[in-house]
Design a protein around this motif. Sequence first.
Motif, PDB file in Angstrom:
ATOM      1  N   UNK A  80       0.801  -1.217   0.000  1.00  0.00           N
ATOM      2  CA  UNK A  80       0.000   0.000   0.000  1.00  0.00           C
ATOM      3  C   UNK A  80       0.838   1.273   0.000  1.00  0.00           C
ATOM      4  N   UNK A  81       2.099   1.181  -0.384  1.00  0.00           N
ATOM      5  CA  UNK A  81       2.924   2.389  -0.400  1.00  0.00           C
ATOM      6  C   UNK A  81       2.387   3.434  -1.372  1.00  0.00           C
ATOM      7  N   UNK A  82       1.781   3.000  -2.489  1.00  0.00           N
ATOM      8  CA  UNK A  82       1.257   3.935  -3.484  1.00  0.00           C
ATOM      9  C   UNK A  82      -0.260   4.083  -3.420  1.00  0.00           C
ATOM     10  N   UNK A  83      -0.872   3.602  -2.357  1.00  0.00           N
ATOM     11  CA  UNK A  83      -2.322   3.713  -2.219  1.00  0.00           C
ATOM     12  C   UNK A  83      -2.744   5.187  -2.254  1.00  0.00           C
ATOM     13  N   UNK A  84      -3.768   5.552  -3.056  1.00  0.00           N
ATOM     14  CA  UNK A  84      -4.686   4.714  -3.840  1.00  0.00           C
ATOM     15  C   UNK A  84      -4.310   4.599  -5.310  1.00  0.00           C
ATOM     16  N   UNK A  85      -3.080   4.851  -5.671  1.00  0.00           N
ATOM     17  CA  UNK A  85      -2.636   4.722  -7.064  1.00  0.00           C
ATOM     18  C   UNK A  85      -1.789   3.470  -7.228  1.00  0.00           C
ATOM     19  N   UNK A  86      -2.219   2.404  -6.566  1.00  0.00           N
ATOM     20  CA  UNK A  86      -1.427   1.188  -6.510  1.00  0.00           C
ATOM     21  C   UNK A  86      -1.994   0.107  -7.420  1.00  0.00           C
ATOM     22  N   UNK A  87      -1.139  -0.813  -7.790  1.00  0.00           N
ATOM     23  CA  UNK A  87      -1.504  -2.046  -8.481  1.00  0.00           C
ATOM     24  C   UNK A  87      -1.179  -3.206  -7.556  1.00  0.00           C
ATOM     25  N   UNK A 123     -15.303  -5.523 -10.637  1.00  0.00           N
ATOM     26  CA  UNK A 123     -15.081  -5.135  -9.251  1.00  0.00           C
ATOM     27  C   UNK A 123     -15.276  -3.632  -9.113  1.00  0.00           C
ATOM     28  N   UNK A 124     -15.943  -3.176  -8.058  1.00  0.00           N
ATOM     29  CA  UNK A 124     -16.187  -1.743  -7.923  1.00  0.00           C
ATOM     30  C   UNK A 124     -14.930  -0.925  -7.663  1.00  0.00           C
ATOM     31  N   UNK A 125     -13.913  -1.524  -7.060  1.00  0.00           N
ATOM     32  CA  UNK A 125     -12.716  -0.770  -6.678  1.00  0.00           C
ATOM     33  C   UNK A 125     -11.502  -1.085  -7.538  1.00  0.00           C
ATOM     34  N   UNK A 126     -11.506  -2.225  -8.223  1.00  0.00           N
ATOM     35  CA  UNK A 126     -10.347  -2.637  -8.991  1.00  0.00           C
ATOM     36  C   UNK A 126     -10.742  -2.962 -10.422  1.00  0.00           C
ATOM     37  N   UNK A 155      -4.382  -6.728 -10.258  1.00  0.00           N
ATOM     38  CA  UNK A 155      -5.468  -5.764 -10.109  1.00  0.00           C
ATOM     39  C   UNK A 155      -4.915  -4.347 -10.151  1.00  0.00           C
ATOM     40  N   UNK A 156      -5.703  -3.464 -10.741  1.00  0.00           N
ATOM     41  CA  UNK A 156      -5.379  -2.039 -10.769  1.00  0.00           C
ATOM     42  C   UNK A 156      -6.518  -1.281 -10.103  1.00  0.00           C
ATOM     43  N   UNK A 157      -6.191  -0.449  -9.123  1.00  0.00           N
ATOM     44  CA  UNK A 157      -7.219   0.256  -8.368  1.00  0.00           C
ATOM     45  C   UNK A 157      -7.830   1.377  -9.206  1.00  0.00           C
ATOM     46  N   UNK A 158      -9.137   1.504  -9.115  1.00  0.00           N
ATOM     47  CA  UNK A 158      -9.835   2.592  -9.795  1.00  0.00           C
ATOM     48  C   UNK A 158      -9.602   3.892  -9.031  1.00  0.00           C
ATOM     49  N   UNK A 159      -9.176   4.941  -9.736  1.00  0.00           N
ATOM     50  CA  UNK A 159      -8.767   6.178  -9.079  1.00  0.00           C
ATOM     51  C   UNK A 159      -9.852   7.244  -9.076  1.00  0.00           C
ATOM     52  N   UNK A 160     -10.872   7.089  -9.903  1.00  0.00           N
ATOM     53  CA  UNK A 160     -11.863   8.164 -10.034  1.00  0.00           C
ATOM     54  C   UNK A 160     -12.546   8.475  -8.714  1.00  0.00           C
ATOM     55  N   UNK A 161     -12.882   7.452  -7.946  1.00  0.00           N
ATOM     56  CA  UNK A 161     -13.543   7.669  -6.667  1.00  0.00           C
ATOM     57  C   UNK A 161     -12.677   8.515  -5.740  1.00  0.00           C
TER      58      UNK A 161
END
Length: 357
Positions: A80-87, A123-126, A155-161
């Motif tokens: 989670x070092x790059x959360x929320x721009x993490x893969x 997935x709603x978040x990824x 998985x790639x996290x969705x950033x729009x939210x």
Amino acid sequence: MFLRQTWIDERLRYSGFNRSITLNYNQFSRLWSPDLFIRNLKSGQFHDITVPNRLIRLSPDGTVLYSQRLSVTLACDMQLEKYPMDNQTCKIEFGSYGYTTDDIVLVWKALDDPVEINPEISLPEFVLMAVHPVTCATNYATTGSFPCLRTFIHLKRRLKFYILQIYLPSLLIVLLSWVSFWIDLDAVPARTSLGILTILTITTQSAGINIGLPAVSFTKAIDVWMATCLVFVFVAFLEYSVVNVLSRKHKKEKKNEEKFKRMTAQLATGIANIGGRRSKMLRAGPDEEAKEAQIRHRMKNGQTPLDPETRRQQSMEGSIWSRAQHNQALMVDVISRVIFPVLFTIFQAIYWPLYFL
């Protein structure tokens, strides 16, 4: 998920007709089956509505196809070092609990894509980027080597939210804190309330972000953003403290200057009166004792016996110092209007390429 297993049991071969037989799910307990389990399972359940969701199909050569529907919750070691721009890369690991590699071998079915993904599921978040199945084995010093199958899910996290709910509101709060630079210096309640409000808002938002996240010992990308926003808002509030101190000094100097001007005007009037009387006295004859009496009278009233030119020079010096103090308070606001946006823009130029790319 649908878990499908295939194995060959020569004891179940049959002849007479060349087609597969679908058995009732109750027959599963009468068959031998691999003791497959999910190693990184946290919780799971079978589906029994309206009947147990199981499929048992037997082929003439003794091949058994066993399919079952499961809902599982898996453990995933996220970075989670790059959360929320993490893969993230999570895995599903299957293994045999009691049979070693000498007894049983687990392999993926010889297909181009042994792990099928339903394209209608999202997935709603990824965003599901890729699936990578591999074959593995785990060695234990006391029990031996056990077969396993592992599937990596990328998985790639969705950033729009996060842009709409975290980054944009915090950015607007920082911009709002800069409005105080344009508010009048004497509007103490307005500037103080604005500073305190923005600090409390940023602090509350930062605390709410970490509620759903595990407590980790490293700094996340969102922590860097929120901490920087808090620093900018807090420094903007401290800036007004400096401006307020300089402004109060200016008011004090201005008050002293006005008092000094009144005293100078009174002294000039007294000197003019003395000059008029002196002219009369000179016409009548010089009288030094009267002059000394006037000087003693001024000193008795707390006035320094300075000449008008000296008084005028001190008055000009006091006015220049007062204007310098006033300009210094305003200059802090003027500089802040430029330096704060520039520094925040530099931070943006470093933050987004560092974590987003």
